[in-house]
Design a protein around this motif. Structure first.
Motif, PDB file in Angstrom:
ATOM      1  N   TRP A 181      50.358  -0.200  51.455  1.00 37.99           N
ATOM      2  CA  TRP A 181      49.987  -1.018  52.327  1.00 37.99           C
ATOM      3  C   TRP A 181      48.673  -0.832  51.549  1.00 37.99           C
ATOM      4  CZ3 TRP A 181      51.908  -4.844  54.680  1.00 37.99           C
ATOM      5  CH2 TRP A 181      53.390  -4.552  55.701  1.00 37.99           C
ATOM      6  N   LEU A 218      47.490  -5.010  50.359  1.00 36.19           N
ATOM      7  CA  LEU A 218      46.286  -6.065  51.071  1.00 36.19           C
ATOM      8  C   LEU A 218      45.705  -6.149  50.054  1.00 36.19           C
ATOM      9  CD1 LEU A 218      46.538  -3.819  54.433  1.00 36.19           C
ATOM     10  CD2 LEU A 218      46.862  -5.783  54.114  1.00 36.19           C
ATOM     11  N   ALA A 222      47.228  -9.008  48.268  1.00 39.66           N
ATOM     12  CA  ALA A 222      47.066 -10.777  48.942  1.00 39.66           C
ATOM     13  C   ALA A 222      46.202 -10.851  48.990  1.00 39.66           C
ATOM     14  CB  ALA A 222      48.021  -9.418  50.172  1.00 39.66           C
ATOM     15  N   ALA A 223      45.265 -10.236  49.364  1.00 38.20           N
ATOM     16  CA  ALA A 223      43.680 -11.081  49.041  1.00 38.20           C
ATOM     17  C   ALA A 223      43.189 -11.653  48.572  1.00 38.20           C
ATOM     18  CB  ALA A 223      42.711  -9.791  49.737  1.00 38.20           C
ATOM     19  N   CYS A 254      42.549  -9.219  55.534  1.00 38.01           N
ATOM     20  CA  CYS A 254      43.350  -8.061  54.684  1.00 38.01           C
ATOM     21  C   CYS A 254      42.437  -7.530  53.871  1.00 38.01           C
ATOM     22  CB  CYS A 254      43.347  -9.266  53.041  1.00 38.01           C
ATOM     23  SG  CYS A 254      45.546  -9.663  53.610  1.00 38.01           S
ATOM     24  N   ALA A 309      41.177  -4.877  56.635  1.00 39.73           N
ATOM     25  CA  ALA A 309      42.515  -4.134  57.260  1.00 39.73           C
ATOM     26  C   ALA A 309      42.698  -2.606  56.306  1.00 39.73           C
ATOM     27  CB  ALA A 309      43.395  -4.414  57.112  1.00 39.73           C
ATOM     28  N   ILE A 310      41.957  -2.869  54.816  1.00 40.36           N
ATOM     29  CA  ILE A 310      41.243  -1.561  53.525  1.00 40.36           C
ATOM     30  C   ILE A 310      40.061  -1.067  53.881  1.00 40.36           C
ATOM     31  CG2 ILE A 310      41.460  -1.232  51.686  1.00 40.36           C
ATOM     32  CD1 ILE A 310      42.556  -4.327  50.848  1.00 40.36           C
TER      33      ILE A 310
END
Length: 398
Positions: free
Chosen positions: A218, A222, A225-226, A389, A392-393
């Motif tokens: 993940w 992420l 995606a970001a 994103c 969330a990292i």
């Protein structure tokens, strides 16, 4: 004196060499098409959309090859890979001048896509990391700072050459620069030293963790995606922004003046990061950049496109992109370490380059189907998704 000697004869000359070659590579491969394509398409009797489709093919090709190029730099160094890429770009540009058939024209952009994948920021970051190991962030910042002047060089040079040599002469001139300046500098002037082990970073909040994360799962998804969301916003908006502002009631001269603020804002933001010696963790830089992007879009969408607001938008959006470029090089280094960095950053870049190729057409279609306001609101949503994103990292503690 020691630092000056290192910039000329030691590993530090990698920064000097790449600062020059990045300005030239970006100024030749990325910025000129928007000015050259109307002339090229009109000369062949093609639509402008078909002409720009070649540029999109180049970006897609670059995305497909990015992980492979990064892996080759990890193994063999930037000297071989980046110089070969510059020669491929020179060949592609020369062949464009004689490619009168559509298939041949598109095939030329495959070669130029190879050059994009092996001469722009990502291969430069991989080369610097191979040379300097985990301490490469400051060198990355400096090279992106210099590269911010590419538009300052590329657009005026393209305009001058178009007026005096036409589009074919412009491409031949650019090919000569790639073959006779960029390729030799990358091939012979870049140092061939390799960091024998990850070097200790300067004591700061951005020091590398003892056990870097693996580029999977993940956190990696992420991150990809970001950055892809940021690529989409950047490419889609910058390719349509000037037309959107004109539709908002601003005259052409004012719109061009607003557009010129974007580049200096990028450079200024990178300079601030450079002068602070990279003390801020790149994850916080990325979070701040996408937050500033969302604010800039909200200001333009809900306040209106007056000259003052448009100028503030260009400055804010340019500054956000300026530091995001730094984060794109530094954050994977901090999270995943210097070992195999080239392949990792290539994997991160691939989806972003794909959406960068599609974004101008998607945004233009959205403007036609919906409205400029809807596109700006979508930009806010995209920036907030990218922020989610990044939030969330959780990078490993240094």
């Amino acid at each position: 004196m020691h630092r000056l000697r290192d910039l000329v004869f030691g590993p530090g000359r990698a920064v000097s060499v790449l600062s020059v070659t990045e300005i030239l590579s970006w100024g030749i491969l990325i910025y000129p098409p928007v000015l050259i394509m109307p002339h090229l398409a009109a000369d062949h009797g093609w639509s402008l959309a078909f002409g720009m489709a070649g540029f999109s093919i180049g970006l897609v090709t670059s995305g497909m090859l990015s992980p492979t190029i990064g892996h080759l730099i990890d193994r063999h160094g930037g000297n071989i890979v980046m110089s070969a890429g510059a020669l491929a770009g020179a060949l592609g540009l020369v062949l464009l001048t004689v490619a009168d058939q559509r298939p041949a024209y598109l095939a030329c952009w495959l070669l130029i896509g190879v050059a994009m994948s092996s001469t722009l920021y990502d291969p430069a970051f991989a080369t610097l990391t191979r040379i300097f190991g985990s301490s490469a962030r400051r060198q990355i910042i400096f090279v992106t700072f210099a590269g911010g002047f590419a538009s300052t060089v590329g657009w005026p040079a393209t305009h001058f050459l178009l007026e005096h040599l036409g589009w074919r002469g412009t491409f031949v001139t650019f090919a000569a620069v790639l073959a006779c300046v960029v390729a030799p500098l990358n091939g012979f002037a870049l140092p061939r030293t390799v960091a024998a082990a990850p070097l200790p970073a300067v004591s700061s909040s951005t020091a590398l963790p003892e056990a870097p994360m693996r580029p999977e799962g993940w956190p990696f998804i992420l991150l990809v995606a970001a950055f892809a969301l940021h690529f989409f916003i950047l490419s889609g908006v910058t390719s349509n922004l000037l037309a959107m502002l004109q539709r908002g009631g601003m005259d052409a001269a004012t719109v061009v003046a607003v557009g010129t603020l974007f580049g200096p804002a990028q450079v200024a933001a990178r300079l601030v990061d450079f002068l602070t010696a990279g003390r801020t963790h790149p994850l916080w830089i990325a979070r701040g950049a996408v937050t500033l992007t969302a604010f800039a879009f909200a200001m333009l969408a809900f306040v209106g496109a007056s000259p003052l607001v448009a100028a503030l938008f260009a400055v804010a959006f340019g500054a956000a992109n300026g530091v995001m470029t730094v984060a794109r090089g530094a954050l994977p280094l901090v999270m995943f370490g210097p070992v195999g960095y080239g392949r990792v950053i290539g994997r991160i870049a691939r989806p972003g380059l794909f959406v960068q190729a599609l974004a101008p057409f998607v945004v233009a279609s959205a403007v036609e189907r919906f409205s400029d306001q809807a596109v700006l609101v979508s930009g806010i949503v995209g920036a907030l998704l990218a922020l989610g994103c990044f939030l969330a990292i959780r990078a490993p503690r240094a």
